[in-house]
Motif scaffolding. Structure first.
Motif, PDB file in Angstrom:
ATOM      1  N   ARG A   6       0.814  -1.197   0.000  1.00  0.00           N
ATOM      2  CA  ARG A   6       0.000   0.000   0.000  1.00  0.00           C
ATOM      3  C   ARG A   6       0.851   1.252   0.000  1.00  0.00           C
ATOM      4  NH1 ARG A   6      -5.690  -0.841   0.866  1.00  0.00           N
ATOM      5  NH2 ARG A   6      -5.673   1.412   1.020  1.00  0.00           N
ATOM      6  N   TYR A   7       0.220   2.365  -0.309  1.00  0.00           N
ATOM      7  CA  TYR A   7       0.933   3.620  -0.420  1.00  0.00           C
ATOM      8  C   TYR A   7       1.187   4.287   0.932  1.00  0.00           C
ATOM      9  CZ  TYR A   7       1.807   8.562  -1.220  1.00  0.00           C
ATOM     10  OH  TYR A   7       2.343   9.804  -1.169  1.00  0.00           O
ATOM     11  N   TRP A   8       0.145   4.404   1.743  1.00  0.00           N
ATOM     12  CA  TRP A   8       0.203   5.289   2.910  1.00  0.00           C
ATOM     13  C   TRP A   8       0.878   4.633   4.118  1.00  0.00           C
ATOM     14  CZ3 TRP A   8       0.834  10.029   3.497  1.00  0.00           C
ATOM     15  CH2 TRP A   8       0.483  10.722   4.644  1.00  0.00           C
ATOM     16  N   GLY A   9       2.186   4.535   4.036  1.00  0.00           N
ATOM     17  CA  GLY A   9       2.954   3.960   5.128  1.00  0.00           C
ATOM     18  C   GLY A   9       4.405   4.351   4.969  1.00  0.00           C
ATOM     19  N   SER A  10       5.178   4.021   5.972  1.00  0.00           N
ATOM     20  CA  SER A  10       6.603   4.321   5.863  1.00  0.00           C
ATOM     21  C   SER A  10       7.245   3.355   4.880  1.00  0.00           C
ATOM     22  CB  SER A  10       7.267   4.166   7.233  1.00  0.00           C
ATOM     23  OG  SER A  10       8.661   4.106   7.063  1.00  0.00           O
ATOM     24  N   PRO A  11       8.031   3.874   3.903  1.00  0.00           N
ATOM     25  CA  PRO A  11       8.752   2.972   3.011  1.00  0.00           C
ATOM     26  C   PRO A  11       9.696   2.069   3.817  1.00  0.00           C
ATOM     27  CG  PRO A  11       8.795   5.208   2.148  1.00  0.00           C
ATOM     28  CD  PRO A  11       8.194   5.286   3.512  1.00  0.00           C
ATOM     29  N   ILE A  12       9.869   0.855   3.354  1.00  0.00           N
ATOM     30  CA  ILE A  12      10.815  -0.049   3.995  1.00  0.00           C
ATOM     31  C   ILE A  12      12.204   0.312   3.478  1.00  0.00           C
ATOM     32  CG2 ILE A  12      11.538  -2.461   4.183  1.00  0.00           C
ATOM     33  CD1 ILE A  12       8.584  -3.237   3.942  1.00  0.00           C
ATOM     34  N   PRO A  13      13.117   0.686   4.346  1.00  0.00           N
ATOM     35  CA  PRO A  13      14.400   1.249   3.900  1.00  0.00           C
ATOM     36  C   PRO A  13      15.399   0.180   3.465  1.00  0.00           C
ATOM     37  CG  PRO A  13      14.353   1.184   6.282  1.00  0.00           C
ATOM     38  CD  PRO A  13      13.032   0.648   5.818  1.00  0.00           C
ATOM     39  N   LEU A  14      15.037  -0.574   2.430  1.00  0.00           N
ATOM     40  CA  LEU A  14      15.918  -1.635   1.958  1.00  0.00           C
ATOM     41  C   LEU A  14      16.110  -1.511   0.454  1.00  0.00           C
ATOM     42  CD1 LEU A  14      14.436  -4.737   3.812  1.00  0.00           C
ATOM     43  CD2 LEU A  14      16.590  -3.579   4.330  1.00  0.00           C
TER      44      LEU A  14
ATOM     45  N   GLY B 194      -0.813  -7.264  -6.509  1.00  0.00           N
ATOM     46  CA  GLY B 194      -0.054  -7.559  -5.307  1.00  0.00           C
ATOM     47  C   GLY B 194       1.234  -6.776  -5.195  1.00  0.00           C
ATOM     48  N   LYS B 195       1.266  -5.614  -5.838  1.00  0.00           N
ATOM     49  CA  LYS B 195       2.450  -4.758  -5.740  1.00  0.00           C
ATOM     50  C   LYS B 195       2.041  -3.405  -5.188  1.00  0.00           C
ATOM     51  CE  LYS B 195       5.657  -6.424  -9.228  1.00  0.00           C
ATOM     52  NZ  LYS B 195       6.096  -6.199 -10.603  1.00  0.00           N
ATOM     53  N   SER B 196       2.971  -2.820  -4.458  1.00  0.00           N
ATOM     54  CA  SER B 196       2.724  -1.496  -3.915  1.00  0.00           C
ATOM     55  C   SER B 196       2.625  -0.472  -5.046  1.00  0.00           C
ATOM     56  CB  SER B 196       3.872  -1.127  -2.986  1.00  0.00           C
ATOM     57  OG  SER B 196       3.964   0.262  -2.845  1.00  0.00           O
ATOM     58  N   PRO B 197       1.829   0.595  -4.884  1.00  0.00           N
ATOM     59  CA  PRO B 197       1.777   1.660  -5.899  1.00  0.00           C
ATOM     60  C   PRO B 197       3.152   2.249  -6.169  1.00  0.00           C
ATOM     61  CG  PRO B 197       0.046   1.964  -4.271  1.00  0.00           C
ATOM     62  CD  PRO B 197       0.890   0.824  -3.775  1.00  0.00           C
ATOM     63  N   LEU B 198       4.052   2.171  -5.191  1.00  0.00           N
ATOM     64  CA  LEU B 198       5.396   2.719  -5.380  1.00  0.00           C
ATOM     65  C   LEU B 198       6.170   1.960  -6.453  1.00  0.00           C
ATOM     66  CD1 LEU B 198       6.536   3.366  -1.691  1.00  0.00           C
ATOM     67  CD2 LEU B 198       5.522   4.963  -3.308  1.00  0.00           C
ATOM     68  N   ALA B 199       5.711   0.732  -6.759  1.00  0.00           N
ATOM     69  CA  ALA B 199       6.391  -0.088  -7.758  1.00  0.00           C
ATOM     70  C   ALA B 199       6.296   0.533  -9.149  1.00  0.00           C
ATOM     71  CB  ALA B 199       5.823  -1.494  -7.761  1.00  0.00           C
ATOM     72  N   HIS B 200       5.373   1.488  -9.328  1.00  0.00           N
ATOM     73  CA  HIS B 200       5.219   2.131 -10.631  1.00  0.00           C
ATOM     74  C   HIS B 200       6.130   3.339 -10.800  1.00  0.00           C
ATOM     75  CE1 HIS B 200       1.885  -0.473 -11.242  1.00  0.00           C
ATOM     76  NE2 HIS B 200       1.284  -0.016 -10.157  1.00  0.00           N
TER      77      HIS B 200
ATOM     78  N   THR C  76       9.602  -1.736  -2.557  1.00  0.00           N
ATOM     79  CA  THR C  76       8.486  -0.809  -2.798  1.00  0.00           C
ATOM     80  C   THR C  76       7.331  -0.991  -1.829  1.00  0.00           C
ATOM     81  OG1 THR C  76       7.604  -2.333  -4.437  1.00  0.00           O
ATOM     82  CG2 THR C  76       8.997  -0.526  -5.247  1.00  0.00           C
ATOM     83  N   ASP C  77       7.367  -2.061  -1.060  1.00  0.00           N
ATOM     84  CA  ASP C  77       6.310  -2.216  -0.052  1.00  0.00           C
ATOM     85  C   ASP C  77       6.521  -1.201   1.066  1.00  0.00           C
ATOM     86  OD1 ASP C  77       5.269  -4.254  -1.459  1.00  0.00           O
ATOM     87  OD2 ASP C  77       5.761  -5.857  -0.039  1.00  0.00           O
ATOM     88  N   THR C  78       5.445  -0.906   1.761  1.00  0.00           N
ATOM     89  CA  THR C  78       5.547  -0.025   2.921  1.00  0.00           C
ATOM     90  C   THR C  78       5.330  -0.861   4.190  1.00  0.00           C
ATOM     91  OG1 THR C  78       3.207   0.493   2.701  1.00  0.00           O
ATOM     92  CG2 THR C  78       4.776   2.037   1.721  1.00  0.00           C
ATOM     93  N   MET C  79       5.565  -0.205   5.321  1.00  0.00           N
ATOM     94  CA  MET C  79       5.450  -0.941   6.586  1.00  0.00           C
ATOM     95  C   MET C  79       4.032  -0.913   7.134  1.00  0.00           C
ATOM     96  SD  MET C  79       8.684   0.117   8.870  1.00  0.00           S
ATOM     97  CE  MET C  79      10.061   0.920   8.067  1.00  0.00           C
ATOM     98  N   ASP C  80       3.685  -2.005   7.761  1.00  0.00           N
ATOM     99  CA  ASP C  80       2.482  -2.086   8.571  1.00  0.00           C
ATOM    100  C   ASP C  80       2.485  -0.914   9.562  1.00  0.00           C
ATOM    101  OD1 ASP C  80       0.414  -2.822  10.229  1.00  0.00           O
ATOM    102  OD2 ASP C  80       1.397  -4.602  11.031  1.00  0.00           O
ATOM    103  N   THR C  81       1.357  -0.267   9.730  1.00  0.00           N
ATOM    104  CA  THR C  81       1.298   0.889  10.621  1.00  0.00           C
ATOM    105  C   THR C  81       1.630   0.525  12.068  1.00  0.00           C
ATOM    106  OG1 THR C  81      -0.095   2.640  11.488  1.00  0.00           O
ATOM    107  CG2 THR C  81      -1.183   0.621  10.925  1.00  0.00           C
ATOM    108  N   PHE C  82       1.462  -0.743  12.404  1.00  0.00           N
ATOM    109  CA  PHE C  82       1.791  -1.152  13.766  1.00  0.00           C
ATOM    110  C   PHE C  82       3.291  -1.071  14.052  1.00  0.00           C
ATOM    111  CE2 PHE C  82      -2.484  -2.954  13.720  1.00  0.00           C
ATOM    112  CZ  PHE C  82      -2.924  -2.548  14.958  1.00  0.00           C
ATOM    113  N   VAL C  83       4.092  -1.012  12.994  1.00  0.00           N
ATOM    114  CA  VAL C  83       5.525  -0.811  13.205  1.00  0.00           C
ATOM    115  C   VAL C  83       5.745   0.606  13.740  1.00  0.00           C
ATOM    116  CG1 VAL C  83       7.812  -0.780  12.138  1.00  0.00           C
ATOM    117  CG2 VAL C  83       6.107  -2.445  11.374  1.00  0.00           C
ATOM    118  N   CYS C  84       5.040   1.559  13.132  1.00  0.00           N
ATOM    119  CA  CYS C  84       5.178   2.962  13.551  1.00  0.00           C
ATOM    120  C   CYS C  84       4.775   3.141  15.015  1.00  0.00           C
ATOM    121  CB  CYS C  84       4.297   3.877  12.705  1.00  0.00           C
ATOM    122  SG  CYS C  84       4.576   3.723  10.947  1.00  0.00           S
TER     123      CYS C  84
END
Length: 826
Positions: free
Chosen positions: A429-437, A492-498, A518-526
């Motif tokens: 999904r779009y609305w989350g912190s990007p995974i810094p990898l 099954g891809k994040s919008p960031l993949a585009h 391109t995946d983002t983090m689960d909000t529970f991580v935040c």
RNA sequence: GCCCGGGUGGCGGAAUUGGCAGACGCGCAGGACUCAAAAUCCUGUAAUCGUAAGAUUGUGUGGGUUCAACUCCCACCUCGGGCACCA
């Protein structure tokens, strides 16, 4: 004269802000720090009465602590990233960022109105780069420590939200957020190894001052079970020997084992493919079960199904009997070894299966009634029968002896399993912190062919996930790009993949071409670490200064809903432990004391939601009755942890109560002894009640005090001030208005100390002795405090009422409870 | 099915943990003030019988322990929450 609430609310809000009386310093001389925290809300749009129910009584507690000389930090912020916000934004056709920050603005305004002691200078918003930089930094730490790994596996997929979900976010087989039925989908994803911490998460629960219920729920969720692994040799027609390992907690019933069952996804099936005589039938069955949703496996018809693997036999290592092997979907692939030994006589599920397929049922635990075929199984521990040299032993002892035998003969070993699964944190999904990898193809190949001596050049995480590297610290945060296409996609891809611009980057290791996750983090991580950030919210060098962390953490009092028990509360504990192990924290439990508020349901008994139209807006109530009335009414409604249907029945009573406080000031006169005693008692009672979160009875004793004050028609200024101080945590505005405007005090009442009571004054000289006859209340007489049994009895027998009841019958005995009652038995 | 937590007046709910059941608030009834209404104040308010004094019954149901049970024990009914083939 009527109270003008809006006017005094506005006035004092401005004054308090100007005087900065709620600003929290990290250290105040002579005061102990107290970290008081309510779970931060997600910016849903409007504050509803449920928020107030959570926050207002919690604020009463915070204010009480302040008045008791603690340096209280009570911060507020927003859990701003995540599915709920994004879904709502999409529904409205707004960009999630715009929608979120607009809501934060309105909610902040509403929250400020509540008259709470929040220190807004410490506000934390998880969707701001200055915050999620550190979410990513912590992710990087976890990754490098080998606590994050990538895996392609079947995951819970919500077809409506177009994303995978953690186990904890699937409720009744449905998406926690949109209630769409979740399906299983094979997808590459990131997980946190929370299971590494299962034992500690379980054990450390013991010492927490948390509601027992919550601890039990976490305990059950972690689901520890101690048992044994047994190796069953497998014999096929062609005599090649293989093994099936099974996990059991009931090793003592091994002599009743009638067959072995493996899960449809079990390896052995493909390993022995060529030896299975009915392979077609087996494959057909496996295909069928795969199509079933996990939930349907259970719900369909409650009938167990399975197919025998013909041509294959397993050998029970204890008695060398050859037994059949089945594949059946009542065995879970993901738990234990994915295979079990079936003991129909002593296990309900095996019993059902055996009954259906007419398999033998052999008893190995004694029972009073003999188990004739196809009655109920005996699942309790007992005395072993028909179990060779173990016959006659108790289950407990037999398990020990058998496990030792297994270990000596290398046929198995003791094993502990947990139900807890690793935490799936990637979201498409779009609305989350990007995974810094980032992923580097070149390095991936290199790492896969690494010599052992070269391992030291890489972190645990890099070795675990060849080719993946954390973005280096100086390049954090990985900013969430402001893309136009933020809608989730079906593939099954994040919008960031585009976004090619986002993806393309350099490998931090070799400097070559690499692409971003391109995946983002689960909000529970935040939200798993936000309570740390409040200690030092503006720090740009570190997630929080370690000295400041030491001053404030762990959280002394944490308040929020019970619905977070196996989500936020478990994840936060995991984070704290992981950071503790990395020596980034000096404590390993985040929340020392936890209390839950109950849930307020709509007047129709349903959970409040906009779609049901049963949401109560606190702003309307505030307009009508004033902030203080709403605060006190919420406290007065009932036990805090109970919640219940929303109804407005009593709020006018609270409003009247405040109005009376306002009018009583004109009666200031001299001391009154009885009132002084009651005042002292009330100080004690209100204080004790707030400590125990019994806000409702605290309010009621304030009402009693007021009633008596009115009756006596006089109260000294001193005592009136004391009364106001008791009221201050409940009604911050009115108490301040009277304190400063009427009584002309210069400094705010909210900087005053909680009154002390005089223990001597509340000890009465006389009390009402209750007189019972045969245990029934019949009369009471006023006697002096230290009265002895004999005197009490004499006095009791003088009472005309008592005489009538005794009616000259002989007294069998009397029971005397000092300071309370005397019971005459005839 | 298993594990928690509840069930007390017309309503929200109290009860010092085994010792006056129904605090406090709402509502309702009657009264005072008022031309009237609102607001405010006073009185009453578990049920049954009684003009009354008072008596009896009463904390989901049935049993038990105790001088005494809303409170402890056993069985059941019912509502809410959690888990759910975890071997």
């Amino acid at each position: 004269m009527n109270l003008n609430f809006p006017k005094i609310e506005k006035k004092w809000r401005t004054v308090w802000e100007k005087e900065g009386i709620y600003k929290t310093k990290d250290k105040v001389k002579g005061k102990k720090n107290f970290y008081h925290l309510v779970m931060f809300p997600y910016p849903s749009g409007d504050l509803h009465i449920g928020h107030w129910y959570n926050f207002a009584p919690a604020d009463i507690f915070a204010r009480f602590k302040r008045m008791n000389g603690f340096n209280v930090m009570s911060p507020m912020g927003f859990d701003a990233f995540g599915l709920p916000a994004e879904n709502a934004a999409i529904k409205k056709g707004t960009h999630p960022r715009i929608w979120t920050f607009r809501n934060i603005k309105t909610m902040t305004k509403q929250l400020k109105n509540m008259g709470a002691v929040y220190d807004w200078s410490r506000e934390v918003i998880t969707a701001e780069p200055s915050y999620y930089k550190w979410t990513q930094w912590i992710f990087m730490k976890l990754f490098n420590a080998g606590l994050a790994y990538r895996k392609k596996a079947s995951a819970n997929w919500c077809p409506k939200c177009h994303t995978v979900l953690a186990n904890e976010q699937v409720v009744d087989g449905r998406c926690e957020r949109c209630e769409t039925e979740v399906i299983q989908r094979e997808i590459e994803q990131w997980l946190f190894k929370i299971t590494d911490y299962a034992e500690r998460l379980l054990k450390d629960l013991e010492n927490l001052d948390w509601p027992e219920k919550t601890k039990i729920m976490q305990k059950n969720w972690i689901g520890k079970s101690e048992g044994s692994i047994i190796k069953f040799k497998v014999k096929s027609l062609k005599l090649k020997v293989d093994e099936i390992e099974v996990f059991t907690t009931r090793l003592d019933t091994i002599y009743g084992c009638a067959y072995v069952v493996v899960a449809p996804e079990h390896q052995i099936i493909s390993n022995l493919k060529s030896k299975i005589l009915n392979l077609k039938e087996v494959e057909k069955y496996i295909k069928k079960t795969k199509g079933k949703l996990e939930r349907d496996r259970l719900m369909e018809d409650k009938q167990k199904t399975g197919v025998e693997l013909k041509g294959i036999k397993a050998i029970n290592p204890f008695n060398k009997t050859e037994i059949p092997v089945f594949v059946a979907d009542y065995v879970l692939g993901g738990y234990g070894t994915g295979a079990v030994m079936a003991v129909p006589a002593h296990d309900e599920r095996d019993f059902e299966f055996a009954k259906k397929y007419k398999l033998p049922i052999k008893q190995s635990i004694e029972s009073k009634l003999p188990i004739t075929n196809y009655q109920l199984p005996i699942i309790e521990d007992g005395i072993l029968i028909d179990s060779a040299k173990y016959t006659g032993m108790k289950s407990d002892d037999a398990r020990k002896a058998m496990a030792e035998w297994l270990e000596q003969n290398k046929l198995g070993h003791r094993q502990t399993n947990y139900k807890l699964r690793d935490w799936l944190i990637s979201r498409q999904r779009y609305w989350g912190s990007p995974i810094p990898l980032v992923f580097c193809e070149h390095c991936a190949k290199k790492i896969k062919n690494l010599k052992t001596s070269e391992f030291k050049n890489f972190t645990k995480g890099e070795l675990l996930n060849p080719g993946w590297f954390a973005v280096s610290e100086k390049d954090l945060p990985v900013k969430l790009p402001d893309v136009k296409k933020y809608l989730p996609t079906e593939e099954g891809k994040s919008p960031l993949a585009h976004s090619e611009k986002f993806i393309k980057t350099k490998c931090p290791k070799c400097g070559g071409f690499a692409r971003r996750e391109t995946d983002t983090m689960d909000t529970f991580v935040c939200s798993s670490w936000y309570y740390l950030r409040y200690a030092d919210p503006k720090n740009s060098k570190h997630f929080a200064d370690s000295e400041k962390l030491k001053k404030w953490l762990p959280v002394d009092m944490y308040i929020g809903g019970a619905e977070h028990t196996v989500l936020h509360l478990l994840y936060s504990r995991f984070f704290t432990k992981a950071l503790f192990d990395m020596k980034l924290l000096n404590f390993s439990e985040p929340f020392s004391i936890l209390r839950h508020q109950g849930m307020i349901l709509g007047p129709d008994g349903q959970k409040m939601s906009k779609s049901k139209g049963n949401v109560i807006d606190p702003d309307d109530l505030v307009k009508k009755f004033g902030v203080d009335s709403v605060r006190i009414y919420l406290a007065f409604m009932g036990p805090y942890d109970q919640g219940g249907l929303w109804q407005l029945n009593g709020i006018v009573g609270v409003r009247r109560f405040l109005q009376k406080i306002w009018t009583i000031k004109f009666k200031l006169r001299t001391e009154n002894k009885e009132l002084a005693i009651l005042l002292n008692k009330t100080i004690k009672k209100v204080g004790e009640d707030i400590k125990e979160f019994k806000f409702n009875t605290a309010v009621s004793s304030l009402m009693i005090l007021l009633g008596e004050t009115e009756k006596s028609k006089e109260i000294s200024k001193n005592n009136f001030e004391t009364l106001l101080k008791l009221l201050a945590p409940f009604a911050p505005y009115l108490s301040e208005e009277v304190w400063r405007n009427v009584l002309k005090n210069k400094k705010s009442i909210h900087l005053e100390r909680w009154p002390k009571y005089n223990p001597k004054t509340i000890i009465a000289e006389k009390f009402d002795l209750i007189i019972q006859v045969n245990g029934k209340f019949r009369d009471k007489i006023s006697v002096s405090m230290g009265i002895e049994k004999d005197t009490a009895q004499k006095l009791a027998l003088k009472s005309e009422k008592i005489k009538n009841f005794i009616n000259n019958q002989s007294i069998k005995k009397t029971i005397f409870v000092p300071g309370k009652l005397i019971n005459i038995v005839i």
